[in-house]
Scaffold this active site. Structure first.
Site, PDB file in Angstrom:
ATOM      1  N   TYR A 131     -45.080 -16.150 -17.162  1.00 18.07           N
ATOM      2  CA  TYR A 131     -45.038 -16.073 -18.628  1.00 18.07           C
ATOM      3  C   TYR A 131     -44.320 -14.791 -19.025  1.00 18.07           C
ATOM      4  O   TYR A 131     -44.628 -13.705 -18.523  1.00 18.07           O
ATOM      5  CB  TYR A 131     -46.459 -16.050 -19.212  1.00 18.07           C
ATOM      6  N   GLU A 168     -41.317 -16.568 -26.613  1.00 13.55           N
ATOM      7  CA  GLU A 168     -42.011 -16.787 -25.342  1.00 13.55           C
ATOM      8  C   GLU A 168     -41.163 -17.665 -24.443  1.00 13.55           C
ATOM      9  O   GLU A 168     -40.644 -18.682 -24.908  1.00 13.55           O
ATOM     10  CB  GLU A 168     -43.298 -17.594 -25.552  1.00 13.55           C
TER      11      GLU A 168
END
Ligand code: ADP
Ligand code: MG
Length: 389
Positions: free
Chosen positions: A109, A196
């Protein structure tokens, strides 16, 4: 403002960040054509809606054959997809992204946010990315790595290397640092509030690839971000909110029953609090802004009343730049435009309040009036309870 995954990936591609080969399509036929062009044996079909959690909800699926690909595209296009982020009614899928399936070794991530506490852009990264990242972050906050960016000097190489080490990417140091720096540049250039890449994968061949991307842009910057503004998809937004924007009203739909029409964002927040304090829930946030014309107020009524949950209306005006007589004229106009059956509580204070009250009382409308915010909220909630009884 949000954009779709395929649009965000196009931006990443422009900044030189590797993404899988793929294209967005609106039909089964086009899906097959794109898969043909991409080649290979495995493709992924991904529902394009402005919400995450698609993987867990069946909105991201792997196809091992052309037949399966067509089947999946057919199932997804036109269906409704409900994920953890959409609410139970879900969102209609108008298009799907068809892309080459990556051979995933592990999922990372990588994100940027504008952090309110440090008042800085912050890099957030964890080696355990993927569809369960929220849960992981809750249970193991120590596995989340952060770097605060100094706005005067930007993201520095040593910070990128630190993140790379924390993610166990010492073998992929330079491609990772390149991706992170490009991602940062993209974030800054386009005035984002959040970005993201989840997951950024390390493939079995050792490459780094962005498999999913979410971007949120600062609405206040759209005046100078023409290309971004064009990516807006109105189908993904509440039609009442879109209409409100068109009338210069700041409206956000909520799930309660007291429709609120207020001037000023702060007063609108306080009004919603007061409604909750008296035992009900607001149906919306609405700031009519300063100097609201009668037409604007009438439009505010129309939009608030489009929400079938609204069972009472609370108008709370503290007029400084605004004028109570204009607001009162707007209230009268709104009731002339449409039959309003829900009780209306009106509190007018400030500029021209005497004139405003006179207009309301001479209109012959069946209104409930109040002197201050607390009384207005109490009366609105009481009126709501009376309707419900
Ligand atoms: P969401 O975050 O909405 O669930 P993602 O795009 O992140 O959607 O997809 C969910 C999961 O599906 C990813 O974590 C990844 O494991 C897998 N996935 C997504 N795209 C691909 C792809 N092109 N190739 C292989 N797997 C993929
Ligand atoms: Mg994802």
């Amino acid at each position: 403002m949000n954009i779709h995954e395929y649009q965000a990936k196009e931006l990443l591609r422009q900044y030189g960040i590797p993404v899988p080969l793929g294209e967005v399509v609106y039909s089964v036929k086009a899906a097959a054509r794109v898969a043909e062009e991409i080649g290979g044996q495995r493709w992924v079909v991904k529902a394009q809606i402005h919400a995450g959690g698609r993987g867990k909800a069946g909105g991201v699926k792997l196809a091992n054959s052309m037949e399966r690909l067509a089947e999946l595209a057919d199932q997804m296009i036109g269906s409704r997809l409900a994920t953890e982020q959409t609410g139970p009614e879900g969102q209609r899928v108008q298009r799907v992204l068809v892309e080459r399936a990556a051979k995933i070794d592990r999922e990372i991530y990588l994100g940027f946010i504008v952090d309110r506490d440090s008042q800085r852009i912050v890099v957030i990264a964890t080696a355990e990315g993927g569809v369960d990242v929220e849960e992981m972050a809750r249970e193991h906050p120590e596995r989340i790595h952060k770097e605060v960016v100094d706005p005067a000097i930007g993201l520095l190489d040593f910070q990128c290397r630190k993140i790379a080490m924390a993610l166990g990417l010492q073998d992929r140091m330079s491609p990772f640092v390149r991706i992170l720096k490009r991602f940062y540049r993209c974030f800054r250039d386009k005035d984002m509030l959040l970005a993201e890449i989840n997951p950024l994968v390390e493939t079995e061949d050792g490459d780094l690839l962005a498999l999913d991307c979410k971007m949120v842009f600062d609405d206040n910057s759209l005046f100078r971000q023409g290309e971004i503004a064009e990516l807006r998809d109105f189908d993904e937004e509440d039609p009442k909110e879109v209409e409100a924007t068109g009338h210069g009203l700041n409206y956000i739909a909520l799930d309660g029953q007291v429709g609120c029409i207020v001037n000023g964002a702060g007063l609108a927040m306080a009004t919603m609090d007061a409604v909750v304090l008296h035992g009900a829930r607001p149906a919306n946030f609405l700031d009519v802004g300063g100097g609201a014309s009668p037409e604007k107020v009438a439009n505010a009524f129309r939009i608030v009343l489009k929400d079938p949950n609204v069972k009472a209306i609370l108008v709370n005006i503290f007029a400084g730049i605004n004028r109570c007589d204009w607001v009162a004229t707007g209230v009268v106009q709104a009731t002339r435009d449409q039959r309003i059956v829900v009780p209306i509580v009106v509190r007018l204070a400030g500029t021209n309040e005497v004139e405003g009250r006179r207009i309301l009382s001479e209109s012959g409308l069946d209104l409930i009036t109040a002197e201050d915010l607390d009384e207005a909220a109490a009366k609105a909630v009481a009126a709501l309870k009376a309707v419900e009884a």
